[in-house]
Design an enzyme around this catalytic site. Structure first.
Site, short mmCIF file in Angstrom:
data_model
loop_
_atom_site.label_atom_id
_atom_site.label_comp_id
_atom_site.label_asym_id
_atom_site.label_seq_id
_atom_site.Cartn_x
_atom_site.Cartn_y
_atom_site.Cartn_z
N HIS A 12 0.81 -1.21 0.00
CA HIS A 12 0.00 0.00 0.00
C HIS A 12 0.85 1.27 0.00
CE1 HIS A 12 -3.27 2.64 -0.10
NE2 HIS A 12 -2.70 3.31 0.85
N HIS A 68 -5.37 2.42 -12.89
CA HIS A 68 -4.91 3.17 -14.08
C HIS A 68 -5.29 4.64 -13.97
CE1 HIS A 68 -4.10 -0.80 -15.81
NE2 HIS A 68 -3.24 -0.15 -16.55
N ARG A 114 -9.88 -9.90 -13.23
CA ARG A 114 -8.63 -9.33 -13.73
C ARG A 114 -7.64 -10.46 -13.95
NH1 ARG A 114 -5.29 -6.76 -8.62
NH2 ARG A 114 -3.76 -6.34 -10.24
N ARG A 115 -6.49 -10.15 -14.50
CA ARG A 115 -5.38 -11.08 -14.62
C ARG A 115 -5.77 -12.39 -15.30
NH1 ARG A 115 -2.21 -10.37 -8.81
NH2 ARG A 115 -0.94 -8.66 -9.55
C1 HEM Z 1 -0.68 2.15 -22.93
C2 HEM Z 1 -1.20 2.30 -21.74
C3 HEM Z 1 -1.73 1.15 -20.92
C4 HEM Z 1 -2.58 0.12 -21.29
C5 HEM Z 1 -3.23 -0.09 -22.65
C6 HEM Z 1 -2.75 -0.72 -20.13
C7 HEM Z 1 -3.57 -1.85 -20.10
C8 HEM Z 1 -3.70 -2.71 -19.02
C9 HEM Z 1 -4.63 -3.81 -18.90
C10 HEM Z 1 -5.67 -4.19 -19.97
C11 HEM Z 1 -4.43 -4.42 -17.71
C12 HEM Z 1 -5.22 -5.57 -17.11
C13 HEM Z 1 -4.69 -6.89 -17.47
C14 HEM Z 1 -5.38 -8.01 -16.73
O1 HEM Z 1 -5.72 -7.90 -15.55
O2 HEM Z 1 -5.59 -9.08 -17.37
C15 HEM Z 1 -3.35 -3.72 -17.06
C16 HEM Z 1 -2.82 -4.04 -15.82
C17 HEM Z 1 -1.89 -3.27 -15.15
N1 HEM Z 1 -1.38 -2.03 -15.54
FE1 HEM Z 1 -1.70 -1.13 -17.32
N2 HEM Z 1 -2.02 -0.21 -19.10
C18 HEM Z 1 -1.38 0.93 -19.54
C19 HEM Z 1 -0.57 1.76 -18.81
C20 HEM Z 1 -0.18 1.53 -17.50
C21 HEM Z 1 0.64 2.43 -16.73
C22 HEM Z 1 1.17 3.77 -17.20
C23 HEM Z 1 0.83 1.82 -15.52
C24 HEM Z 1 1.60 2.29 -14.30
C25 HEM Z 1 2.44 3.26 -14.27
C26 HEM Z 1 0.15 0.55 -15.56
C27 HEM Z 1 0.14 -0.37 -14.53
C28 HEM Z 1 -0.53 -1.58 -14.55
C29 HEM Z 1 -0.47 -2.55 -13.50
C30 HEM Z 1 0.35 -2.43 -12.21
C31 HEM Z 1 -1.30 -3.63 -13.87
C32 HEM Z 1 -1.60 -4.87 -13.06
C33 HEM Z 1 -0.79 -6.02 -13.51
C34 HEM Z 1 -1.16 -7.24 -12.73
O3 HEM Z 1 -2.35 -7.51 -12.54
O4 HEM Z 1 -0.24 -7.92 -12.27
N3 HEM Z 1 -0.46 0.42 -16.77
N4 HEM Z 1 -2.93 -2.67 -17.86
CU LIG Z 2 -3.78 0.04 -0.81
#
Ligand code: HEM
Ligand SMILES: [Cu+2]
Length: 589
Positions: free
Chosen positions: A256, A409, A470-471
């Site tokens: 956190h 996000h 998710r995930r």
């Molecule tokens: C081009 C921009 C981005 C797109 C299209 C995008 C898309 C996604 C999607 C669709 C997921 C969900 C995947 C799932 O749960 O199956 C995800 C998870 C995540 N995103 Fe992004 N994202 C973007 C930018 C960012 C940025 C800028 C950050 C942080 C600085 C970020 C951090 C995360 C994190 C921490 C997860 C979780 C991963 C996990 O569940 O282990 N994302 N993103």
């Molecule tokens: Cu938290």
């Protein structure tokens, strides 16, 4: 941006003596890079790594958005989805953030203390973090080549029972150790300054950096113990079992406050840079300090709110964490008030009038201003969904659904990421001595991010309420009756389309940002800079707040006491049945 901050610049010099904030790097004619060439180089290197990670991680984000919605599945097979997801989380939430923050803090400390802080120690932290990044990234990417037998598909929230190759844990540990050395770099600079200014108030940006780093030290002990005492020996085969709940608890003890490690640097920009870009001055320096102190105190004793659904942690501990989390809303509400009031001050300096009409006088054509203020607006929405996450009973509804990525996000993915990109439009010319190129692309970029994120995040929230997890690469569940995934508003197909479309717009926006920065980097130095680096002092300066605010030792002690109070008993419970023994003691109901 052009010289919009004419108001306040004369005051800046006049108020200088009282506030301890001074025009420093800002004396007309001298830019940051001229005054602090070594620091500027260190910041450029840090930003280069940060933006490299942003580019690769963003591409992985695009793959996820297209793959899991079924819009396009040609990039990877579903079996490789976790490699992509781990790469996305680690490169963005760990690497991009930490390198950008280290660079930004170097700027904030050197600028506000008026002394160069780059030296051997700085390069030690830089290369330590860099080595850790390479190690972790290569181990994750090796997952695409199964024949190597090396992988780290453990997601950025790494805890048992999922196990990674030891190189991944070593890499993560090096990134954290590097960040600790960076903190030492800032504290030593502060000590040097203090010796020469025994009676001055800590300059605001340095105060913000020091409180953030203290919070970070306190929080990252958790993940350090998790990695060094449990995960690393376990992955090396030195110990045969670990207690998954112990590793989860240690991770979330860190997990956190890490979000505040991302947010506070954004706050630093909102409090010190945004009012200036708006053409005004920060309303209240003491209020800003109060906010940082509250966040130092309350960020850490809250980790159990990520474990509401973990059996093995008694409800009472979760309830305390929930209460602390709700108190955390206070500093964010103060921030909303102070920052918006400062913007209004700026707009009125520029001739704005009326209750809302002043908004029109803000510099909506300045990419740095636009990006930072839109990210603040999105953060407000993220705060609302965060309250739902934090409520113990509402959490059960959204836990592990795509609502959660919808939430963060808006926070780390926009409040942090868009602020970082936007402030770079203003900062990069100062640390490179080059004029910002492709201004139209730079201006379109934050608007496009805002649009893409509105689509993606909104649809993610709603899909989560409809129960979409998710995930997962395959959230279709073809055998589940359609009624299960019925949206509260809208249908599942429409939400999928919005996620795919929003994700694509976000990726295009990210490319625009990278093109602007690379183009700027490649232009020759010289000529008039496109930005003015001066930061005028606050309207209500530090002298109008009580001295105790600057007593960071006192605040640290209280923060430690709060952690001891909230974590001793539950950790004792987990350890009492054997430190590496899986399972938890029986919980009295
Ligand atoms: C081009 C921009 C981005 C797109 C299209 C995008 C898309 C996604 C999607 C669709 C997921 C969900 C995947 C799932 O749960 O199956 C995800 C998870 C995540 N995103 Fe992004 N994202 C973007 C930018 C960012 C940025 C800028 C950050 C942080 C600085 C970020 C951090 C995360 C994190 C921490 C997860 C979780 C991963 C996990 O569940 O282990 N994302 N993103
Ligand atoms: Cu938290």
């Amino acid at each position: 941006m052009t010289a919009t901050a004419t108001s306040g610049t004369e005051d800046a010099v006049a108020d200088d003596a009282e506030t301890g904030e001074s025009p420093s790097s800002t004396t007309p004619g001298s830019t940051y890079i001229e005054t602090y060439p070594d620091d500027a180089k260190l910041i450029r290197y840090s930003f280069a790594v940060a933006f490299g990670a942003l580019g690769i991680g963003g591409f992985f984000g695009l793959i996820q958005a297209l793959h899991r919605t079924g819009a396009f599945r040609g990039f990877v097979s579903s079996a490789d989805y976790y490699t992509v997801l781990t790469g996305h989380g680690v490169l963005l939430a760990l690497v991009f953030t930490t390198f950008f923050i280290a660079g930004l803090f170097t700027w904030g400390v050197s600028r506000s203390l008026e002394r160069s802080i780059a030296g051997r120690l700085s390069w030690i932290w830089f290369w330590t973090m860099f080595a850790g990044t390479v190690l972790a990234a290569v181990t994750i990417l090796a997952g695409f080549v199964p024949s190597l037998g090396v992988n780290a598909d453990v997601l950025f929230t790494f805890y048992a029972p999922m196990e990674a190759n030891p190189a991944f844990y070593l890499g993560a540990a090096l990134i954290i150790v590097g960040s600790w050395i960076a903190g030492a770099n800032y504290f030593l600079a502060y000590r040097g300054w203090r010796a020469e200014h025994p009676d001055d108030r800590i300059p605001l940006q340095t105060f913000m950096v020091l409180t953030t780093m203290l919070m970070w030290y306190l929080a990252s002990i958790g993940v350090a113990v998790e990695v060094v005492a449990f995960l690393l020996p376990w992955s090396l085969g030195l110990i045969q079992t670990v207690d998954p709940l112990m590793t989860r608890t240690l991770f979330w003890y860190f997990g956190h406050p890490v979000v505040y490690f991302w947010l506070l640097p954004a706050y630093l920009v909102w409090y010190t840079v945004l009012p200036k870009l708006a053409g005004g001055r920060l309303l209240s320096d003491p209020l800003a300090r109060v906010v940082f102190v509250l966040l130092l105190l309350l960020s850490t004793p809250t980790g159990f709110h990520h474990q509401y659904l973990d059996p093995g942690i008694a409800e009472g501990f979760k309830f305390v964490a929930m209460t602390n989390t709700m108190f955390l809303l206070l500093p964010s509400l103060i921030t909303a008030f102070t920052v918006v009031a400062s913007m209004e001050h700026g707009a009125r300096q520029r001739g704005g009038t009326g209750y809302v009409n002043w908004l029109r006088k803000l510099p909506w054509g300045d990419p740095a201003f636009v990006g930072i203020s839109l990210s603040g607006l999105m953060f407000a929405a993220g705060g609302f969904s965060g309250m739902v996450n934090a409520g113990m009973n509402l959490n059960y509804l959204i836990h592990n659904t795509i609502w959660v990525p919808g939430h963060f996000h808006l926070t780390v993915g926009t409040a942090f990421a868009l602020t970082a990109m936007a402030v770079t439009y203003w900062l990069f010319p100062q640390i490179s001595g080059k004029r910002l190129q492709l201004k139209t692309a730079a201006l379109v970029q934050p608007y496009l991010w805002f649009l893409g994120m509105t689509l993606m995040s909104n649809a993610m929230h709603r899909a989560g309420l409809a129960g979409v997890p998710r995930r997962t690469a395959e959230p279709q569940y073809p055998n589940t009756p359609a009624v299960v995934f019925q949206g509260v508003v809208g249908g599942i197909g429409e939400m999928r389309t919005q996620i795919a479309l929003g994700g694509t717009l976000l990726f295009v926006s990210l490319l625009l940002f990278l093109v602007v920065i690379v183009a700027t980097w490649l232009t020759p130095r010289g000529g008039q800079l496109s930005v003015d680096g001066r930061i005028p002092p606050a309207i209500s300066g530090p002298e109008s707040g009580p001295l105790v605010l600057d007593d960071i030792r006192l605040w640290t002690i209280i923060a430690v006491v709060l952690v001891v109070l909230t974590y001793t008993l539950p950790l004792w419970g987990l350890a009492a049945d054997g430190l590496i023994q899986p399972g938890s003691p029986p919980i009295p109901v």
